[in-house]
Motif scaffolding. Sequence first.
Motif: not given
Length: 340
Positions: A110-118
């Motif tokens: 998930l580290a490279s994904r900008p589209d999540w906050s939780a």
Amino acid sequence: MTDVVVGIVGFRCAQAIAECLASLDGSSHPVRAVYVCENGGAAGFAELEAVLRDRFGGEGVPADGVSGEIDRGVVLRPAGAGHAVGEIRLLRARHNLGYAGAINAMIAALASRPDWSALWILNPDTEPRPDALAALVAHARAGGYGIVGSRLIVKDSGRVQLYGGRWRHWLGRGYNIGLGAAADSPVDRAAVERAQQYVSGAAMYVSRDYIAQVGPMSEDYFLYAEEVDWCLRRRGFRLGYAHESVVLHDHGATIGSSVDRRARSPLSVFLDERNRLILTRRFYPAAFPVAAVATLLLTGQYLRAGAVRNFRVALAGWWAGLRGETGRPRRLGPAGAPEL
């Protein structure tokens, strides 16, 4: 709208994961993606992919960014309209990484994904109610919490499994706040939050900020107690409890951690006893000598239940914890199956 990713660790339990995803797909709050890390090898991964394709449709395509402990990734996008789940990403572990290792592999992906906050971590044997995620998001936003727990209800009995947990360091054991209460019992949410020291790993909502600042889960435990460790390391973050977030739990169905001591899997018995001592020594060193004696005496519960084999396994786990053994159990076979 808070973008939430769900993380599930699997070990040859494709049908349970499919049921969990079916519940998630009815969520009133959209799920950006579901990541499933399969610890059960190539056969477990193939079955999982086949079951989920049959259940949700859609063509699987290779996932990008596969590296490290993950040797294959597949993305499924549910066919048709009306799905709460945007996509399902299946990750195949190179070997059994354990619970924390699989969670950490998902966090790395998930580290490279900008589209999540939780990240909402769920056990395969859970079934979230439709408004469970929406309640978590609302409560986390209102209180600025790092981790938020749900009201866990045992599926068979309809009674509360826990609201939150406390660690009884003199006994080296956790305590389930609310255990056995009626599912709809009134609760003082603020009192639960003051009392709890950890959120159950069966359903824990973790903010991206928490992961960034506190770090990943400790892989010293392999299975059991890693969520307690993660919460005890929380620095200045607060732990929340969202009472309106209801999650049904078929407790122990996928990992053999039955409340019947004769039916428990040897692996669960060994790690349960070992990890209690690991955690107590790490966070409550002054209490460790007392906890070591208490946990040894409490292994006698297996004998009283007629579980002679598991009594021997419990003693082996206690001895491993006393010696400070951590990580993957030495008796775990190369394919990930317990050999205890």
